[in-house]
Scaffold this motif. Structure first.
Motif, PDB file in Angstrom:
ATOM      1  N   TRP A  89       1.263  -1.350  -0.117  1.00 38.18           N
ATOM      2  CA  TRP A  89      -0.170   0.397  -0.460  1.00 38.18           C
ATOM      3  C   TRP A  89       1.020   1.423  -0.251  1.00 38.18           C
ATOM      4  O   TRP A  89       0.340   1.953  -0.573  1.00 38.18           O
ATOM      5  N   GLU A  90       1.993   1.247   0.601  1.00 36.38           N
ATOM      6  CA  GLU A  90       2.566   2.620   0.983  1.00 36.38           C
ATOM      7  C   GLU A  90       3.874   2.832  -0.140  1.00 36.38           C
ATOM      8  O   GLU A  90       4.011   3.722  -0.394  1.00 36.38           O
ATOM      9  N   HIS A  91       3.960   1.756  -0.772  1.00 36.42           N
ATOM     10  CA  HIS A  91       5.058   1.642  -1.895  1.00 36.42           C
ATOM     11  C   HIS A  91       4.435   0.505  -3.017  1.00 36.42           C
ATOM     12  O   HIS A  91       4.868  -0.248  -3.883  1.00 36.42           O
ATOM     13  N   PRO A  92       3.357   1.262  -3.679  1.00 37.25           N
ATOM     14  CA  PRO A  92       2.760   0.245  -4.544  1.00 37.25           C
ATOM     15  C   PRO A  92       4.401  -0.352  -5.774  1.00 37.25           C
ATOM     16  O   PRO A  92       4.194   0.836  -6.235  1.00 37.25           O
ATOM     17  N   PRO A  93       4.235  -1.442  -6.712  1.00 36.59           N
ATOM     18  CA  PRO A  93       4.973  -1.507  -7.401  1.00 36.59           C
ATOM     19  C   PRO A  93       4.397  -0.545  -8.669  1.00 36.59           C
ATOM     20  O   PRO A  93       2.929  -0.477  -8.930  1.00 36.59           O
ATOM     21  N   ARG A  94       5.211  -0.382  -9.982  1.00 41.82           N
ATOM     22  CA  ARG A  94       4.440   0.477 -10.783  1.00 41.82           C
ATOM     23  C   ARG A  94       4.614  -0.350 -12.240  1.00 41.82           C
ATOM     24  O   ARG A  94       4.307   0.448 -13.297  1.00 41.82           O
ATOM     25  N   THR A  95       5.130  -1.497 -11.739  1.00 40.90           N
ATOM     26  CA  THR A  95       5.087  -1.900 -13.543  1.00 40.90           C
ATOM     27  C   THR A  95       5.194  -3.481 -13.121  1.00 40.90           C
ATOM     28  O   THR A  95       4.962  -3.853 -12.164  1.00 40.90           O
ATOM     29  N   THR A  96       4.640  -3.880 -14.102  1.00 43.92           N
ATOM     30  CA  THR A  96       4.142  -5.389 -13.856  1.00 43.92           C
ATOM     31  C   THR A  96       5.996  -6.145 -13.965  1.00 43.92           C
ATOM     32  O   THR A  96       5.789  -7.198 -12.812  1.00 43.92           O
ATOM     33  N   ALA A 101       8.614  -8.886  -9.516  1.00 43.73           N
ATOM     34  CA  ALA A 101       9.220  -9.170  -8.341  1.00 43.73           C
ATOM     35  C   ALA A 101       9.490  -8.642  -6.918  1.00 43.73           C
ATOM     36  O   ALA A 101       9.521  -9.624  -6.089  1.00 43.73           O
ATOM     37  N   THR A 102       8.642  -7.663  -6.731  1.00 45.92           N
ATOM     38  CA  THR A 102       7.739  -8.219  -5.556  1.00 45.92           C
ATOM     39  C   THR A 102       7.612  -8.958  -5.048  1.00 45.92           C
ATOM     40  O   THR A 102       8.048  -9.658  -3.637  1.00 45.92           O
ATOM     41  N   TYR A 103       6.642  -9.394  -5.335  1.00 43.55           N
ATOM     42  CA  TYR A 103       5.817 -11.151  -5.462  1.00 43.55           C
ATOM     43  C   TYR A 103       6.918 -12.447  -4.864  1.00 43.55           C
ATOM     44  O   TYR A 103       6.598 -13.331  -4.295  1.00 43.55           O
ATOM     45  N   ALA A 104       8.542 -12.225  -6.349  1.00 46.09           N
ATOM     46  CA  ALA A 104       8.814 -13.220  -5.942  1.00 46.09           C
ATOM     47  C   ALA A 104       9.569 -13.165  -5.070  1.00 46.09           C
ATOM     48  O   ALA A 104      10.311 -13.686  -4.368  1.00 46.09           O
ATOM     49  N   ALA A 105      10.018 -11.783  -4.244  1.00 45.71           N
ATOM     50  CA  ALA A 105      10.692 -11.487  -3.219  1.00 45.71           C
ATOM     51  C   ALA A 105       9.793 -11.886  -1.973  1.00 45.71           C
ATOM     52  O   ALA A 105      10.317 -12.463  -1.007  1.00 45.71           O
ATOM     53  N   ARG A 106       8.768 -11.803  -1.768  1.00 43.77           N
ATOM     54  CA  ARG A 106       7.936 -12.258  -0.892  1.00 43.77           C
ATOM     55  C   ARG A 106       8.180 -14.264  -0.441  1.00 43.77           C
ATOM     56  O   ARG A 106       7.408 -14.326   0.178  1.00 43.77           O
ATOM     57  N   GLY A 107       8.104 -14.324  -1.334  1.00 41.50           N
ATOM     58  CA  GLY A 107       7.835 -15.844  -1.725  1.00 41.50           C
ATOM     59  C   GLY A 107       9.299 -15.789  -0.721  1.00 41.50           C
ATOM     60  O   GLY A 107      10.020 -17.523  -0.284  1.00 41.50           O
ATOM     61  N   ARG A 108      10.602 -15.069  -1.384  1.00 42.13           N
ATOM     62  CA  ARG A 108      11.571 -15.671  -0.476  1.00 42.13           C
ATOM     63  C   ARG A 108      11.784 -14.727   0.898  1.00 42.13           C
ATOM     64  O   ARG A 108      12.972 -15.129   0.602  1.00 42.13           O
TER      65      ARG A 108
END
Length: 112
Positions: A89-96, A101-108
């Motif tokens: 919410w505070e720093h939403p991804p701006r591109t796919t 990358a955000t969700y890949a990092a979440r998985g890690r």
């Protein structure tokens, strides 16, 4: 979460059909689920991902904020899912690419 897989059906995302589907899902969830139900987090997250893919970052921010609101009520302020939702919410991804990358990092452990 759909993690912005635009390779499967980019027309649905770009045309707005996917957004319409997720808005209907969110609306239906509001009608049939209790106010603070964890499934709503998934629905808001999926809507936000579609909005990022369409370039509607402010719309995505609102959906990520809704996800955070539900998560903090269902899981608590300091839990990993709630903290991950707050970051989105505070720093939403701006591109796919950022979204992936955000969700890949979440998985890690991004959400942990």
């Amino acid at each position: 979460a759909i993690a912005a897989d635009t390779s499967r059906s980019p027309v649905d995302i770009l045309s707005g059909r996917a957004e319409g589907v997720w808005r209907r899902v969110v609306g239906a969830a509001e009608e049939v689920l209790p106010p603070w139900h964890s499934k709503k987090c998934v629905f808001h997250d999926n809507l936000a991902q579609v909005l990022v893919a369409r370039g509607d970052i402010e719309g995505a921010r609102r959906a990520f904020k809704a996800q955070w609101e539900v998560s903090r009520r269902c899981s608590g302020e300091g839990t990993p899912p709630t903290l991950a939702a707050k970051r989105l919410w505070e720093h939403p991804p701006r591109t796919t690419k950022e979204l992936e990358a955000t969700y890949a990092a979440r998985g890690r452990g991004f959400g942990a």
